[in-house]
Write a protein that holds these residues in place. Structure first.
Motif, PDB file in Angstrom:
ATOM      1  N   UNK A   1       1.473  -3.600   0.937  1.00 13.31           N
ATOM      2  CA  UNK A   1       0.150  -3.093   1.316  1.00 13.31           C
ATOM      3  C   UNK A   1      -0.520  -2.402   0.135  1.00 13.31           C
ATOM      4  N   UNK A   2       0.253  -1.616  -0.620  1.00 11.55           N
ATOM      5  CA  UNK A   2      -0.294  -0.966  -1.811  1.00 11.55           C
ATOM      6  C   UNK A   2      -0.793  -2.017  -2.801  1.00 11.55           C
ATOM      7  N   UNK A   3      -0.014  -3.074  -2.980  1.00 14.43           N
ATOM      8  CA  UNK A   3      -0.396  -4.134  -3.910  1.00 14.43           C
ATOM      9  C   UNK A   3      -1.694  -4.819  -3.473  1.00 14.43           C
ATOM     10  N   UNK A   4      -1.836  -5.047  -2.163  1.00 17.58           N
ATOM     11  CA  UNK A   4      -3.061  -5.665  -1.646  1.00 17.58           C
ATOM     12  C   UNK A   4      -4.267  -4.767  -1.905  1.00 17.58           C
ATOM     13  N   UNK A   5      -4.100  -3.464  -1.702  1.00 11.43           N
ATOM     14  CA  UNK A   5      -5.194  -2.527  -1.980  1.00 11.43           C
ATOM     15  C   UNK A   5      -5.508  -2.492  -3.469  1.00 11.43           C
ATOM     16  N   UNK A   6      -4.455  -2.485  -4.282  1.00  8.86           N
ATOM     17  CA  UNK A   6      -4.602  -2.442  -5.732  1.00  8.86           C
ATOM     18  C   UNK A   6      -5.367  -3.671  -6.233  1.00  8.86           C
ATOM     19  N   UNK A   7      -5.013  -4.828  -5.706  1.00 11.43           N
ATOM     20  CA  UNK A   7      -5.680  -6.063  -6.112  1.00 11.43           C
ATOM     21  C   UNK A   7      -7.106  -6.146  -5.568  1.00 11.43           C
ATOM     22  N   UNK A   8      -7.360  -5.505  -4.416  1.00 17.96           N
ATOM     23  CA  UNK A   8      -8.701  -5.533  -3.833  1.00 17.96           C
ATOM     24  C   UNK A   8      -9.715  -4.824  -4.727  1.00 17.96           C
ATOM     25  N   UNK A   9      -9.285  -3.744  -5.376  1.00 18.17           N
ATOM     26  CA  UNK A   9     -10.228  -3.047  -6.246  1.00 18.17           C
ATOM     27  C   UNK A   9     -10.222  -3.597  -7.660  1.00 18.17           C
ATOM     28  N   UNK A  10      -9.356  -4.531  -7.931  1.00 24.66           N
ATOM     29  CA  UNK A  10      -9.335  -5.152  -9.250  1.00 24.66           C
ATOM     30  C   UNK A  10      -8.319  -4.577 -10.197  1.00 24.66           C
ATOM     31  N   UNK A  11      -7.314  -3.911  -9.683  1.00 22.94           N
ATOM     32  CA  UNK A  11      -6.267  -3.362 -10.533  1.00 22.94           C
ATOM     33  C   UNK A  11      -6.735  -2.163 -11.314  1.00 22.94           C
ATOM     34  N   UNK A  12      -6.149  -1.959 -12.481  1.00 24.69           N
ATOM     35  CA  UNK A  12      -6.436  -0.776 -13.281  1.00 24.69           C
ATOM     36  C   UNK A  12      -7.845  -0.791 -13.843  1.00 24.69           C
ATOM     37  N   UNK A  13      -8.433  -1.956 -14.011  1.00 19.98           N
ATOM     38  CA  UNK A  13      -9.754  -2.043 -14.610  1.00 19.98           C
ATOM     39  C   UNK A  13     -10.866  -1.552 -13.716  1.00 19.98           C
TER      40      UNK A  13
END
Length: 165
Positions: free
Chosen positions: A61-73
């Protein structure tokens, strides 16, 4: 390492399972699948038995949220900036990205700086504990313990599991 050693047979929910019909050989609830355990650090740790199902679900779930905002960028994006060089303008944030950012902000408050940074490196960016903690065994064990505790906290936050005692 051979390609066969990276694959592990698991049973996953059948996406074509029809609840209206009884489960049998032609309508199984689960189907066999091959999983690449080197796909991410989370799957590697889960395959070794170091993470339980709730921790893996929290990491996913954290990964899905992380990818939804575009990661670190995504943290450095200014959607209101004016494009001067004639380059392509960025799309403004959509509602899904804003909600993901708010949820990740809740995670950061819950986990603190260290826990959030570790979870974002492992679950979000896919770094291994060897890359993060280095070659010293004690540092890797401490990082693994912090990762498990952080994922337990996230699982409780998202009601994926109850807190262990």
């Amino acid at each position: 390492m051979s390609p066969q050693a990276r694959l592990r047979a698991v049973s996953v929910p059948n996406p074509y399972f029809a609840r209206a019909h009884p489960a049998d050989a032609s309508n199984p609830r689960t189907i066999p699948a091959a999983v690449n355990v080197r796909e991410s650090a989370v799957t590697t740790l889960a395959a070794r038995g170091q993470l339980d199902a709730a921790q893996v679900a929290a990491a996913d779930r954290f990964r899905a949220l992380w990818e939804a905002i575009g990661g670190a960028g995504a943290s450095g994006i200014d959607p209101g900036r004016i494009v001067v060089d004639g380059g392509k303008a960025r799309e403004p944030f959509n509602e899904r990205q804003v909600n993901a950012g708010k949820e990740l902000a809740r995670c950061r408050v819950l986990l603190g700086v260290r826990g959030y940074q570790l979870v974002s490196l492992v679950a979000g960016e896919g770094h291994s504990l060897h890359e993060i903690a280095g070659k010293e065994k004690r540092a890797r064990l401490v990082a693994a313990d912090l990762l498990r505790m952080s994922l337990d906290d996230l699982a409780v936050l998202w009601r994926l599991a109850t807190r262990r005692r």
